[in-house]
Design a protein around this motif. Structure first.
Motif, PDB file in Angstrom:
ATOM      1  N   ARG A  14      29.416 128.527 -26.874  1.00  0.00           N
ATOM      2  CA  ARG A  14      28.733 129.488 -25.932  1.00  0.00           C
ATOM      3  C   ARG A  14      29.704 129.616 -24.565  1.00  0.00           C
ATOM      4  NH1 ARG A  14      23.678 131.403 -27.193  1.00  0.00           N
ATOM      5  NH2 ARG A  14      23.774 130.940 -29.400  1.00  0.00           N
ATOM      6  N   ASP A  64      28.742 135.383 -23.079  1.00  0.00           N
ATOM      7  CA  ASP A  64      27.687 135.747 -23.862  1.00  0.00           C
ATOM      8  C   ASP A  64      26.491 135.913 -22.868  1.00  0.00           C
ATOM      9  OD1 ASP A  64      27.705 134.793 -26.632  1.00  0.00           O
ATOM     10  OD2 ASP A  64      28.321 133.057 -25.729  1.00  0.00           O
ATOM     11  N   PHE A 158      19.060 132.127 -23.668  1.00  0.00           N
ATOM     12  CA  PHE A 158      20.542 132.035 -24.405  1.00  0.00           C
ATOM     13  C   PHE A 158      20.422 131.403 -25.527  1.00  0.00           C
ATOM     14  CE2 PHE A 158      21.546 133.015 -19.812  1.00  0.00           C
ATOM     15  CZ  PHE A 158      22.283 133.969 -19.788  1.00  0.00           C
ATOM     16  N   LEU A 160      19.816 128.400 -26.047  1.00  0.00           N
ATOM     17  CA  LEU A 160      20.334 127.081 -26.007  1.00  0.00           C
ATOM     18  C   LEU A 160      19.433 126.072 -25.686  1.00  0.00           C
ATOM     19  CD1 LEU A 160      23.360 128.062 -23.811  1.00  0.00           C
ATOM     20  CD2 LEU A 160      23.670 127.158 -26.200  1.00  0.00           C
TER      21      LEU A 160
END
Length: 175
Positions: A14, A64, A158, A160
């Protein structure tokens, strides 16, 4: 048209632009950088804040999204008005025009009508306003616990998962 390799898409590195404006809450930005995967690999993408020619200020620079943590009220106002007079506000403008994720971790209290209007208008254009509200339900033992929880929630936006914070699972009874 070539087939999309979903496994490759899920494991790709990312690219998140992290910017910091304002001093209050700087630990959130530092911890976000530490928590992001492949931080060392991203070091080559650190840009001078005054360098408007930096690649991250171009829509063709693939990312991103962007987190501004903390985000000063000055930066919020610049983003809301489209005033692209520095690399951070220009990059944020690119995120909005390219419909990429833009997370603004606004650190100010109390909030004036001007702050609230700027937040509302930035949200209406696609930004996510993320005040780092302490999650007392985790029963923090330290300020670090609260910071880790906020950073974990930011990066969740995101997709994550830091795995470094407690998630809400309802009120638990103590045994």
């Amino acid at each position: 048209m070539p087939a999309i390799d979903n496994a490759a898409q899920q494991t790709r590195r990312r690219r998140i632009v992290v910017a910091m404006t304002g001093a209050t809450g700087a630990i959130l930005g530092i911890k976000a950088l530490i928590a992001l995967p492949n931080v060392k690999a991203l070091a080559d993408h650190v840009h001078n804040i005054n360098d408007m020619a930096a690649p991250i200020s171009s829509g063709s620079f693939k990312t991103d999204g962007m987190i501004i943590v903390p985000c000063s009220m000055k930066t919020l106002a610049a983003i809301h008005s489209g005033l692209c007079d520095d690399l951070i506000s220009r990059t944020a403008d690119v995120m909005l025009k390219e419909r990429r994720k833009l997370v603004l971790v606004a650190r100010e209290t109390p909030l004036s009508d001007i702050h609230l209007r700027n937040m509302l208008e930035a949200s209406r254009t696609g930004a996510i306003i993320f005040p780092p509200v302490p999650a007392y339900y985790i029963r923090p033992a330290s300020v670090d616990d609260l910071v880790d929880q906020s950073v974990g929630r930011m990066l969740d936006l995101f997709d994550l998962d830091t795995g470094d914070f407690e998630r809400w699972e309802g009120w638990q009874t103590e045994k």
